[in-house]
Write an enzyme that holds these catalytic residues in place. Structure first.
Site, PDB file in Angstrom:
ATOM      1  N   GLN A   1       0.839  -1.200   0.000  1.00 32.52           N
ATOM      2  CA  GLN A   1       0.000   0.000   0.000  1.00 32.52           C
ATOM      3  C   GLN A   1       0.878   1.256   0.000  1.00 32.52           C
ATOM      4  OE1 GLN A   1      -3.109   0.188   2.932  1.00 32.52           O
ATOM      5  NE2 GLN A   1      -4.036   1.922   1.927  1.00 32.52           N
ATOM      6  N   PHE A   2       1.155   1.769  -1.199  1.00 31.86           N
ATOM      7  CA  PHE A   2       2.016   2.941  -1.321  1.00 31.86           C
ATOM      8  C   PHE A   2       1.395   4.175  -0.689  1.00 31.86           C
ATOM      9  CE2 PHE A   2      -0.691   3.741  -4.935  1.00 31.86           C
ATOM     10  CZ  PHE A   2      -0.682   5.114  -5.100  1.00 31.86           C
ATOM     11  N   THR A   3       0.067   4.192  -0.508  1.00 29.18           N
ATOM     12  CA  THR A   3      -0.589   5.371   0.042  1.00 29.18           C
ATOM     13  C   THR A   3      -0.197   5.635   1.491  1.00 29.18           C
ATOM     14  OG1 THR A   3      -2.586   4.150   0.635  1.00 29.18           O
ATOM     15  CG2 THR A   3      -2.543   5.196  -1.545  1.00 29.18           C
TER      16      THR A   3
END
Length: 148
Positions: free
Chosen positions: A78-80
């Site tokens: 999850q890059f967010t």
């Protein structure tokens, strides 16, 4: 590197409506990889993750690790987690690792976790995933490599 660790009684991840990863008792972990992350940082994070003693013992104290309770892992990229919301209302993700590097790091983390945890399930890097879980407690920990 950032891990959002949730102690769960069950969790799954779907892609295109099909379950691709599913666990019972264990940790559902959201994994964010930053620009400057390395395998050495990943090793520290994995060691901390698999060693966390946040399951209750016979006295009701959080004193047991994944291995102690035959726990499982569901690892989701999850890059967010690297969203920067300082300016305006649209997050910037420039601090997140480049996709190729982050994907390699995600795969490395999965392989390292499999060395000590028998059941390690996963999502698909970069896919549109739907994650469902039952957070046990609720118990959620943010593990940030900047604070290790």
């Amino acid at each position: 590197m950032k891990f959002v660790i949730q102690r769960v009684t069950e969790a799954n991840v779907k892609v295109d409506g099909k379950i691709i990863g599913e666990i019972t008792k264990g940790f559902m972990v959201l994994i964010g990889v930053g620009q400057d992350d390395t395998k050495e940082i990943a090793d520290k994070m994995v060691k901390k993750l698999v060693g966390l003693r946040i399951f209750e013992d016979e006295n009701g104290k959080t004193n047991l690790s994944l291995a102690d309770v035959d726990g499982q892992l569901l690892l989701i990229s999850q890059f967010t987690l690297y969203a920067n919301c300082k300016k305006g209302y649209r997050p910037s993700f420039i601090e997140a690792g480049a996709p190729d590097m982050a994907s390699d790091m995600y795969e490395y983390i999965i392989s390292e976790c499999k060395k000590s945890i028998p059941v390690v399930e996963r999502g698909i890097f970069g896919a549109d995933m739907k994650v469902s879980l039952v957070n046990d407690g609720p118990f959620t920990i943010l593990l940030d490599s900047d604070n290790l």
